[in-house]
Design a protein around this motif. Structure first.
Motif, PDB file in Angstrom:
ATOM      1  N   ASN A 127      -5.796  -3.195  -3.790  1.00 39.51           N
ATOM      2  CA  ASN A 127      -6.656  -2.563  -2.800  1.00 39.51           C
ATOM      3  C   ASN A 127      -6.999  -1.147  -3.251  1.00 39.51           C
ATOM      4  O   ASN A 127      -6.644  -0.726  -4.362  1.00 39.51           O
ATOM      5  CB  ASN A 127      -6.010  -2.582  -1.411  1.00 39.51           C
ATOM      6  N   ALA A 128      -7.690  -0.400  -2.404  1.00 35.68           N
ATOM      7  CA  ALA A 128      -8.133   0.945  -2.763  1.00 35.68           C
ATOM      8  C   ALA A 128      -6.962   1.883  -3.035  1.00 35.68           C
ATOM      9  O   ALA A 128      -7.109   2.880  -3.746  1.00 35.68           O
ATOM     10  CB  ALA A 128      -9.011   1.516  -1.650  1.00 35.68           C
ATOM     11  N   ARG A 129      -5.789   1.563  -2.497  1.00 29.93           N
ATOM     12  CA  ARG A 129      -4.592   2.390  -2.711  1.00 29.93           C
ATOM     13  C   ARG A 129      -3.796   1.928  -3.926  1.00 29.93           C
ATOM     14  O   ARG A 129      -2.726   2.455  -4.210  1.00 29.93           O
ATOM     15  CB  ARG A 129      -3.719   2.359  -1.454  1.00 29.93           C
ATOM     16  N   GLY A 130      -4.299   0.922  -4.620  1.00 29.06           N
ATOM     17  CA  GLY A 130      -3.628   0.432  -5.813  1.00 29.06           C
ATOM     18  C   GLY A 130      -2.545  -0.590  -5.553  1.00 29.06           C
ATOM     19  O   GLY A 130      -1.806  -0.951  -6.477  1.00 29.06           O
ATOM     20  N   GLN A 131      -2.443  -1.092  -4.325  1.00 31.26           N
ATOM     21  CA  GLN A 131      -1.399  -2.066  -3.974  1.00 31.26           C
ATOM     22  C   GLN A 131      -1.870  -3.473  -4.320  1.00 31.26           C
ATOM     23  O   GLN A 131      -2.926  -3.910  -3.875  1.00 31.26           O
ATOM     24  CB  GLN A 131      -1.072  -1.965  -2.479  1.00 31.26           C
ATOM     25  N   MET A 132      -1.060  -4.169  -5.103  1.00 29.62           N
ATOM     26  CA  MET A 132      -1.410  -5.506  -5.566  1.00 29.62           C
ATOM     27  C   MET A 132      -1.298  -6.528  -4.436  1.00 29.62           C
ATOM     28  O   MET A 132      -0.314  -6.543  -3.701  1.00 29.62           O
ATOM     29  CB  MET A 132      -0.509  -5.894  -6.744  1.00 29.62           C
ATOM     30  N   ILE A 133      -2.312  -7.367  -4.293  1.00 24.66           N
ATOM     31  CA  ILE A 133      -2.457  -8.443  -3.298  1.00 24.66           C
ATOM     32  C   ILE A 133      -2.071  -8.004  -1.884  1.00 24.66           C
ATOM     33  O   ILE A 133      -1.539  -8.790  -1.093  1.00 24.66           O
ATOM     34  CB  ILE A 133      -1.718  -9.743  -3.695  1.00 24.66           C
ATOM     35  N   ALA A 134      -2.386  -6.762  -1.526  1.00 29.05           N
ATOM     36  CA  ALA A 134      -2.079  -6.271  -0.178  1.00 29.05           C
ATOM     37  C   ALA A 134      -2.865  -7.041   0.881  1.00 29.05           C
ATOM     38  O   ALA A 134      -2.353  -7.289   1.976  1.00 29.05           O
ATOM     39  CB  ALA A 134      -2.382  -4.778  -0.085  1.00 29.05           C
ATOM     40  N   ASP A 135      -4.104  -7.415   0.566  1.00 30.45           N
ATOM     41  CA  ASP A 135      -4.914  -8.156   1.534  1.00 30.45           C
ATOM     42  C   ASP A 135      -4.290  -9.516   1.831  1.00 30.45           C
ATOM     43  O   ASP A 135      -4.263  -9.962   2.983  1.00 30.45           O
ATOM     44  CB  ASP A 135      -6.343  -8.339   1.004  1.00 30.45           C
ATOM     45  N   PHE A 136      -3.804 -10.179   0.788  1.00 30.02           N
ATOM     46  CA  PHE A 136      -3.147 -11.468   1.011  1.00 30.02           C
ATOM     47  C   PHE A 136      -1.859 -11.290   1.809  1.00 30.02           C
ATOM     48  O   PHE A 136      -1.530 -12.124   2.659  1.00 30.02           O
ATOM     49  CB  PHE A 136      -2.834 -12.166  -0.312  1.00 30.02           C
ATOM     50  N   SER A 137      -1.138 -10.216   1.572  1.00 31.22           N
ATOM     51  CA  SER A 137       0.103  -9.959   2.316  1.00 31.22           C
ATOM     52  C   SER A 137      -0.171  -9.882   3.814  1.00 31.22           C
ATOM     53  O   SER A 137       0.574 -10.439   4.619  1.00 31.22           O
ATOM     54  CB  SER A 137       0.752  -8.661   1.834  1.00 31.22           C
ATOM     55  N   ARG A 138      -1.247  -9.203   4.171  1.00 28.55           N
ATOM     56  CA  ARG A 138      -1.603  -9.113   5.591  1.00 28.55           C
ATOM     57  C   ARG A 138      -2.027 -10.466   6.140  1.00 28.55           C
ATOM     58  O   ARG A 138      -1.657 -10.852   7.250  1.00 28.55           O
ATOM     59  CB  ARG A 138      -2.714  -8.086   5.786  1.00 28.55           C
ATOM     60  N   MET A 139      -2.829 -11.194   5.359  1.00 27.11           N
ATOM     61  CA  MET A 139      -3.257 -12.512   5.796  1.00 27.11           C
ATOM     62  C   MET A 139      -2.064 -13.443   5.989  1.00 27.11           C
ATOM     63  O   MET A 139      -1.988 -14.186   6.966  1.00 27.11           O
ATOM     64  CB  MET A 139      -4.223 -13.112   4.762  1.00 27.11           C
ATOM     65  N   PHE A 140      -1.107 -13.371   5.052  1.00 25.11           N
ATOM     66  CA  PHE A 140       0.050 -14.256   5.124  1.00 25.11           C
ATOM     67  C   PHE A 140       0.901 -13.944   6.349  1.00 25.11           C
ATOM     68  O   PHE A 140       1.440 -14.856   6.989  1.00 25.11           O
ATOM     69  CB  PHE A 140       0.887 -14.123   3.855  1.00 25.11           C
ATOM     70  N   SER A 141       1.005 -12.685   6.710  1.00 24.31           N
ATOM     71  CA  SER A 141       1.754 -12.305   7.903  1.00 24.31           C
ATOM     72  C   SER A 141       1.124 -12.937   9.149  1.00 24.31           C
ATOM     73  O   SER A 141       1.830 -13.491  10.000  1.00 24.31           O
ATOM     74  CB  SER A 141       1.780 -10.780   8.034  1.00 24.31           C
ATOM     75  N   ARG A 142      -0.202 -12.882   9.235  1.00 21.56           N
ATOM     76  CA  ARG A 142      -0.891 -13.508  10.386  1.00 21.56           C
ATOM     77  C   ARG A 142      -0.752 -15.034  10.323  1.00 21.56           C
ATOM     78  O   ARG A 142      -0.644 -15.701  11.362  1.00 21.56           O
ATOM     79  CB  ARG A 142      -2.363 -13.105  10.383  1.00 21.56           C
ATOM     80  N   TYR A 143      -0.748 -15.565   9.120  1.00 23.08           N
ATOM     81  CA  TYR A 143      -0.610 -17.015   8.939  1.00 23.08           C
ATOM     82  C   TYR A 143       0.734 -17.500   9.480  1.00 23.08           C
ATOM     83  O   TYR A 143       0.808 -18.538  10.163  1.00 23.08           O
ATOM     84  CB  TYR A 143      -0.748 -17.339   7.449  1.00 23.08           C
ATOM     85  N   LEU A 144       1.802 -16.760   9.206  1.00 22.85           N
ATOM     86  CA  LEU A 144       3.127 -17.119   9.714  1.00 22.85           C
ATOM     87  C   LEU A 144       3.148 -17.089  11.237  1.00 22.85           C
ATOM     88  O   LEU A 144       3.798 -17.927  11.879  1.00 22.85           O
ATOM     89  CB  LEU A 144       4.184 -16.162   9.153  1.00 22.85           C
ATOM     90  N   THR A 145       2.439 -16.128  11.824  1.00 22.98           N
ATOM     91  CA  THR A 145       2.360 -16.059  13.281  1.00 22.98           C
ATOM     92  C   THR A 145       1.637 -17.275  13.831  1.00 22.98           C
ATOM     93  O   THR A 145       2.076 -17.882  14.819  1.00 22.98           O
ATOM     94  CB  THR A 145       1.642 -14.770  13.720  1.00 22.98           C
ATOM     95  N   ASP A 146       0.533 -17.666  13.190  1.00 19.60           N
ATOM     96  CA  ASP A 146      -0.233 -18.833  13.635  1.00 19.60           C
ATOM     97  C   ASP A 146       0.592 -20.110  13.555  1.00 19.60           C
ATOM     98  O   ASP A 146       0.422 -21.024  14.376  1.00 19.60           O
ATOM     99  CB  ASP A 146      -1.498 -18.991  12.786  1.00 19.60           C
ATOM    100  N   LEU A 147       1.490 -20.181  12.577  1.00 24.15           N
ATOM    101  CA  LEU A 147       2.341 -21.369  12.432  1.00 24.15           C
ATOM    102  C   LEU A 147       3.481 -21.389  13.443  1.00 24.15           C
ATOM    103  O   LEU A 147       4.188 -22.387  13.565  1.00 24.15           O
ATOM    104  CB  LEU A 147       2.929 -21.430  11.018  1.00 24.15           C
TER     105      LEU A 147
END
Length: 219
Positions: free
Chosen positions: A122-142
């Protein structure tokens, strides 16, 4: 974990274009970093960013054993948390059964330098940060997660707990996690066969009673 690994992200989703479609069952199989990083964390305890930035050349055979070289060497766009994070991790037998070496071969034959070409910072240089956020929401949905609860890093903690269940003390495996002192030999280049064999023993001791991944194995 059986609920997670039988969910659309792993067993087949409607589309991989947007998160809402990944949550819906379908025939599209995701087999990029979104699939492999989580499984590699589960069977190695490595950090998500360490895995997502791997070069194809970082995965290779030494003494007839497949290894992953966690390092910041290479194209200048790789980083590690600290010097102790530079280490060599054997590839767990379960990952080989799930087709990880086959995936590596595909990336090599396709001419890719990076093992996971679509993994981004991401813009802050964090690797796959967007997926990390998506995965957190995915666990909630499950229904697996409530509130802050589980995250990608739960797989890292799970690997440490698996090693403790196998009878190993934290002092015996902390170097695998990138903690504490590690030898220069363990961080760079070729490793003595005996040292590598000990690491293989530790990595393959990571097991999860009751976890069924047979449906993910290539047919």
């Amino acid at each position: 974990m059986n609920t997670l690994f039988r969910s659309p992200l792993f067993s087949g989703c409607q589309s991989d274009a947007q998160p809402r479609f990944i949550r819906r069952p379908g025939n599209v199989l995701i087999r990029d970093h979104r699939y492999w990083v989580l499984l590699i964390m589960l069977f190695s305890g490595a950090r998500p960013g360490e895995i997502a930035q791997l070069a194809v050349s970082d995965v290779r055979q030494e003494h007839r054993q497949w290894i992953m070289h966690i390092t910041d060497d290479g194209d200048g766009n790789k980083s590690v948390k600290n010097d102790n994070s530079k280490r060599i991790l054997p590839v767990h037998d379960q990952l080989i059964e799930l087709g990880f070496v086959d995936y590596h071969t595909q990336m090599l034959e396709a001419g890719h330098d990076r093992l996971f070409p679509s993994a981004e910072r991401n813009a802050r240089g964090q690797m796959i940060a967007d997926f990390s956020r998506m995965f957190s929401r995915y666990l909630t949905d499950l229904g697996i997660k409530e509130g802050r609860g589980y995250s990608q890093y739960s797989f890292r903690h799970g690997a440490a707990d698996a090693l403790r269940r196998a009878g190993f003390l934290d002092q015996e495996f902390k170097f695998l996690m990138g903690h504490g002192d590690t030898s220069m030999t363990g961080r760079y280049g070729m490793m003595p066969q005996g040292m590598l064999e000990k690491r293989v023993e530790l990595i393959n001791a990571i097991a999860y009673p009751g976890l069924d991944l047979d449906h993910l194995k290539p047919r």
